[in-house]
Design a protein around this motif. Structure first.
Motif, mmCIF file in Angstrom:
data_model
loop_
_atom_site.group_PDB
_atom_site.id
_atom_site.type_symbol
_atom_site.label_atom_id
_atom_site.label_comp_id
_atom_site.label_asym_id
_atom_site.label_seq_id
_atom_site.Cartn_x
_atom_site.Cartn_y
_atom_site.Cartn_z
ATOM 1 N N GLY A 136 13.454 -10.048 1.596
ATOM 2 C CA GLY A 136 12.541 -10.863 2.384
ATOM 3 C C GLY A 136 11.505 -10.029 3.115
ATOM 4 N N HIS A 137 11.938 -8.896 3.636
ATOM 5 C CA HIS A 137 11.009 -7.993 4.317
ATOM 6 C C HIS A 137 9.972 -7.426 3.353
ATOM 7 C CE1 HIS A 137 13.886 -7.335 7.882
ATOM 8 N NE2 HIS A 137 12.795 -7.925 8.336
ATOM 9 N N ALA A 138 10.423 -7.016 2.168
ATOM 10 C CA ALA A 138 9.490 -6.450 1.200
ATOM 11 C C ALA A 138 8.432 -7.478 0.794
ATOM 12 C CB ALA A 138 10.247 -5.951 -0.026
ATOM 13 N N LEU A 139 8.853 -8.728 0.574
ATOM 14 C CA LEU A 139 7.886 -9.765 0.232
ATOM 15 C C LEU A 139 6.897 -9.978 1.371
ATOM 16 C CD1 LEU A 139 6.801 -11.975 -1.598
ATOM 17 C CD2 LEU A 139 8.546 -13.523 -0.685
ATOM 18 N N LEU A 140 7.398 -10.022 2.593
ATOM 19 C CA LEU A 140 6.510 -10.198 3.745
ATOM 20 C C LEU A 140 5.476 -9.076 3.797
ATOM 21 C CD1 LEU A 140 5.917 -11.826 6.365
ATOM 22 C CD2 LEU A 140 7.438 -10.221 7.546
ATOM 23 N N PHE A 141 5.928 -7.845 3.579
ATOM 24 C CA PHE A 141 4.975 -6.720 3.582
ATOM 25 C C PHE A 141 3.908 -6.900 2.510
ATOM 26 C CE2 PHE A 141 3.656 -2.938 1.296
ATOM 27 C CZ PHE A 141 2.871 -2.331 2.276
ATOM 28 N N HIS A 142 4.312 -7.168 1.276
ATOM 29 C CA HIS A 142 3.327 -7.236 0.199
ATOM 30 C C HIS A 142 2.338 -8.370 0.400
ATOM 31 C CE1 HIS A 142 4.606 -3.997 -2.405
ATOM 32 N NE2 HIS A 142 5.864 -4.375 -2.274
ATOM 33 N N LEU A 143 2.780 -9.484 0.976
ATOM 34 C CA LEU A 143 1.867 -10.592 1.230
ATOM 35 C C LEU A 143 0.863 -10.270 2.330
ATOM 36 C CD1 LEU A 143 4.387 -13.564 1.053
ATOM 37 C CD2 LEU A 143 2.699 -12.936 -0.688
ATOM 38 N N ASP A 345 10.434 -0.435 -7.996
ATOM 39 C CA ASP A 345 10.038 -1.183 -9.184
ATOM 40 C C ASP A 345 10.793 -2.503 -9.302
ATOM 41 O OD1 ASP A 345 8.120 0.611 -10.065
ATOM 42 O OD2 ASP A 345 9.525 1.772 -11.265
ATOM 43 N N TRP A 346 12.115 -2.464 -9.034
ATOM 44 C CA TRP A 346 12.891 -3.704 -9.112
ATOM 45 C C TRP A 346 12.331 -4.731 -8.143
ATOM 46 C CZ3 TRP A 346 15.292 -6.869 -5.733
ATOM 47 C CH2 TRP A 346 16.100 -7.884 -6.257
ATOM 48 N N THR A 347 12.039 -4.297 -6.932
ATOM 49 C CA THR A 347 11.582 -5.223 -5.889
ATOM 50 C C THR A 347 10.282 -5.905 -6.298
ATOM 51 O OG1 THR A 347 12.633 -3.879 -4.167
ATOM 52 C CG2 THR A 347 10.921 -5.423 -3.472
ATOM 53 N N ILE A 348 9.322 -5.131 -6.754
ATOM 54 C CA ILE A 348 8.031 -5.724 -7.122
ATOM 55 C C ILE A 348 8.190 -6.639 -8.324
ATOM 56 C CG2 ILE A 348 5.740 -5.200 -8.060
ATOM 57 C CD1 ILE A 348 5.649 -2.793 -6.216
ATOM 58 N N ARG A 349 8.968 -6.214 -9.320
ATOM 59 C CA ARG A 349 9.159 -7.056 -10.501
ATOM 60 C C ARG A 349 9.908 -8.341 -10.144
ATOM 61 N NH1 ARG A 349 12.549 -4.920 -13.416
ATOM 62 N NH2 ARG A 349 12.819 -2.804 -12.604
ATOM 63 N N TYR A 350 10.907 -8.223 -9.286
ATOM 64 C CA TYR A 350 11.656 -9.415 -8.890
ATOM 65 C C TYR A 350 10.754 -10.393 -8.136
ATOM 66 C CZ TYR A 350 14.885 -12.573 -6.646
ATOM 67 O OH TYR A 350 15.513 -13.717 -6.226
ATOM 68 N N LEU A 351 9.967 -9.871 -7.203
ATOM 69 C CA LEU A 351 9.125 -10.743 -6.391
ATOM 70 C C LEU A 351 8.010 -11.390 -7.214
ATOM 71 C CD1 LEU A 351 8.812 -8.555 -3.167
ATOM 72 C CD2 LEU A 351 10.268 -10.575 -3.504
ATOM 73 N N ALA A 352 7.442 -10.647 -8.158
ATOM 74 C CA ALA A 352 6.342 -11.182 -8.962
ATOM 75 C C ALA A 352 6.833 -12.143 -10.039
ATOM 76 C CB ALA A 352 5.557 -10.043 -9.603
ATOM 77 N N LYS A 353 8.063 -11.949 -10.501
ATOM 78 C CA LYS A 353 8.673 -12.846 -11.496
ATOM 79 C C LYS A 353 7.782 -13.097 -12.706
ATOM 80 C CE LYS A 353 11.864 -15.165 -8.360
ATOM 81 N NZ LYS A 353 12.989 -14.365 -8.846
ATOM 82 N N GLY A 354 7.244 -12.027 -13.252
ATOM 83 C CA GLY A 354 6.449 -12.142 -14.461
ATOM 84 C C GLY A 354 4.996 -12.505 -14.250
ATOM 85 N N GLU A 358 -0.111 -10.978 -9.794
ATOM 86 C CA GLU A 358 0.539 -10.737 -8.512
ATOM 87 C C GLU A 358 1.218 -9.373 -8.504
ATOM 88 O OE1 GLU A 358 2.554 -13.557 -5.582
ATOM 89 O OE2 GLU A 358 4.231 -12.916 -6.866
ATOM 90 N N GLU A 359 1.869 -9.013 -9.592
ATOM 91 C CA GLU A 359 2.499 -7.692 -9.646
ATOM 92 C C GLU A 359 1.461 -6.597 -9.447
ATOM 93 O OE1 GLU A 359 5.054 -4.827 -12.674
ATOM 94 O OE2 GLU A 359 5.235 -7.011 -12.839
ATOM 95 N N ALA A 360 0.298 -6.746 -10.052
ATOM 96 C CA ALA A 360 -0.764 -5.752 -9.876
ATOM 97 C C ALA A 360 -1.237 -5.697 -8.425
ATOM 98 C CB ALA A 360 -1.933 -6.077 -10.801
ATOM 99 N N ARG A 361 -1.367 -6.860 -7.798
ATOM 100 C CA ARG A 361 -1.781 -6.884 -6.385
ATOM 101 C C ARG A 361 -0.760 -6.175 -5.509
ATOM 102 N NH1 ARG A 361 -3.082 -12.237 -7.551
ATOM 103 N NH2 ARG A 361 -1.261 -13.010 -6.397
ATOM 104 N N PHE A 362 0.503 -6.459 -5.758
ATOM 105 C CA PHE A 362 1.557 -5.827 -4.945
ATOM 106 C C PHE A 362 1.554 -4.317 -5.130
ATOM 107 C CE2 PHE A 362 4.621 -9.723 -4.548
ATOM 108 C CZ PHE A 362 3.651 -10.375 -3.805
ATOM 109 N N ARG A 363 1.378 -3.873 -6.356
ATOM 110 C CA ARG A 363 1.395 -2.428 -6.616
ATOM 111 C C ARG A 363 0.178 -1.733 -6.035
ATOM 112 N NH1 ARG A 363 5.489 -0.829 -9.841
ATOM 113 N NH2 ARG A 363 6.510 -2.418 -11.149
ATOM 114 N N GLU A 364 -0.905 -2.448 -5.912
ATOM 115 C CA GLU A 364 -2.154 -1.851 -5.426
ATOM 116 C C GLU A 364 -2.429 -2.180 -3.957
ATOM 117 O OE1 GLU A 364 -5.092 -3.238 -8.181
ATOM 118 O OE2 GLU A 364 -3.961 -2.471 -9.922
ATOM 119 N N PHE A 365 -1.490 -2.901 -3.305
ATOM 120 C CA PHE A 365 -1.609 -3.235 -1.873
ATOM 121 C C PHE A 365 -2.881 -4.024 -1.587
ATOM 122 C CE2 PHE A 365 0.475 0.959 -2.269
ATOM 123 C CZ PHE A 365 1.739 0.615 -1.844
ATOM 124 N N ARG A 366 -3.115 -5.045 -2.411
ATOM 125 C CA ARG A 366 -4.323 -5.857 -2.204
ATOM 126 C C ARG A 366 -3.991 -7.348 -2.314
ATOM 127 N NH1 ARG A 366 -6.108 -7.458 -7.258
ATOM 128 N NH2 ARG A 366 -5.334 -6.249 -9.014
#
Length: 366
Positions: A136-143, A345-354, A358-366
């Motif tokens: 939950g914290h990781a998702l909050l950060f990426h958003l 990697d697991w966290t970003i892939r899990y949160l983006a769910k394919g 969104e996965e690209a945004r999370f990886r690039e902090f945008r």
């Protein structure tokens, strides 16, 4: 000076509340040199004690310009976390800087411990300790990462993750040793991990906090978004972890047995000197003391002395793990980059769910 937001998960009680109150009253080191005005956003499932109102009354009485608000957030509810992120994004887009100012700091502080063998979150199927303390914290950060506006603040934007000494077997905390085989094993325990004690799951989630913090600092650096020592010249984001120590009387054991809760709330807070001797550490604190230390990491404008010294500089410093007011080494496992990357990697892939964008945004902090 533009008002800045400090978001604090678990902000209505105990450590989170005391950190918020300390910032509101200017009781952290270097507060007199800090020109910012803060909106303290207390994130929690409930605010039964009207924490935000209590902070506002104390700040007003002290003549301080800061204010606090409560906003509901259940870290176990990932859809709810996403809705919070959308609400923040919409507020920024609408130009509502009063309620959604640039974010100075994310204090990813909330934590739960479940003594039972295995508790899962019905909506996601995730093991509950890992879900709340990490996912939950990781998702909050990426958003919210796009709204960590480092350029506005003279001290840079910051992410501080509350971990625990229980992550390190060498500290001999009395909790079963943390075990990290993979993020997937913590999220969805295989049959041979179903009967792991709840307190070991807690320790493992706190190890995940440290692994993720180190990975975050490295990926921010790779993306060119890590703050430098001179945050005016090199604005960016810093990422550090914090060990508040043993704080008897907090809500950490609210899922414990009746006897455990009685001892935790009514006996241990009165024998802290004994606990310091028993655990051979000074890091047994009241929520007020640890709250001041956390507030320093959240907004302290600098420090005196080298970055590795007690009360040393914190501005522009990343990849550290603070015990009280000094960075210390962490567990051997926490430095294993393969484990850090597995979790990242697991966290970003899990949160983006394919969802590739969104996965690209999370990886690039945008």
């Amino acid at each position: 000076m533009t008002r800045r937001a400090v978001l604090i998960t678990g902000g209505t009680l105990n450590l989170g509340f005391e950190a918020a109150r300390t910032i509101a009253l200017g009781h952290y080191p270097g507060s007199k040199e800090d020109p910012d005005k803060y909106l303290l956003v207390l994130l929690s499932r409930t605010d039964k004690n009207n924490a935000a109102d209590a902070i506002n009354k104390q700040a007003a009485a002290a003549g301080k310009p800061h204010r606090a608000v409560f906003r509901r957030l259940d870290l176990a509810d990932l859809q709810g976390v996403r809705q919070f992120g959308r609400t923040w994004a919409e507020g920024v887009a609408a130009g509502n800087t009063q309620d959604f100012p640039p974010i100075q700091t994310l204090l990813l502080n909330a934590g739960l411990q479940f003594p039972a063998e295995l508790v899962t979150v019905p909506s996601s199927g995730l093991e509950a300790t890992f879900a709340v303390n990490h996912v939950g914290h990781a998702l909050l950060f990426h958003l919210l990462a796009p709204y960590l506006d480092a350029a506005v603040s003279p001290t840079g934007a910051r992410v501080v993750v509350t971990s625990s000494g229980t992550h390190d077997p060498a500290q001999k905390s009395g909790v079963p040793d943390a075990v990290y085989t993979s993020a997937e094993d913590l999220a969805h325990p295989p049959p041979d991990m179903v009967h792991v004690p709840g307190r070991q799951r807690y320790a493992s989630s706190k190890l995940a906090n440290v692994l993720w913090t180190y990975a975050l600092a490295r990926h921010l650096q790779q993306a060119g978004k890590l703050a430098g020592r001179d945050t005016q010249k090199y604005p960016g984001i810093t990422a550090n972890a914090f060990d508040p120590g043993l704080i008897p009387g907090t809500g950490l054991l609210r899922s414990g047995t009746g006897v455990e809760r009685f001892l935790w709330n009514n006996v241990l807070p009165h024998i802290m000197p004994v606990l310091r001797m028993a655990y051979s550490t000074p890091n047994v604190n009241t929520a007020e003391t640890s709250g001041r230390n956390l507030a320093r990491l959240a907004v302290g404008p600098g420090g005196s002395g080298g970055e590795d010294s007690t009360d040393g500089i914190v501005q522009g410093i990343s990849g550290k793990y603070y015990e009280m007011r000094r960075p210390i080494p962490t567990s051997k496992d926490s430095y294993v980059e393969a484990k850090q990357e597995d979790l990242w990697d697991w966290t970003i892939r899990y949160l983006a769910k394919g969802n590739a964008p969104e996965e690209a945004r999370f990886r690039e902090f945008r």
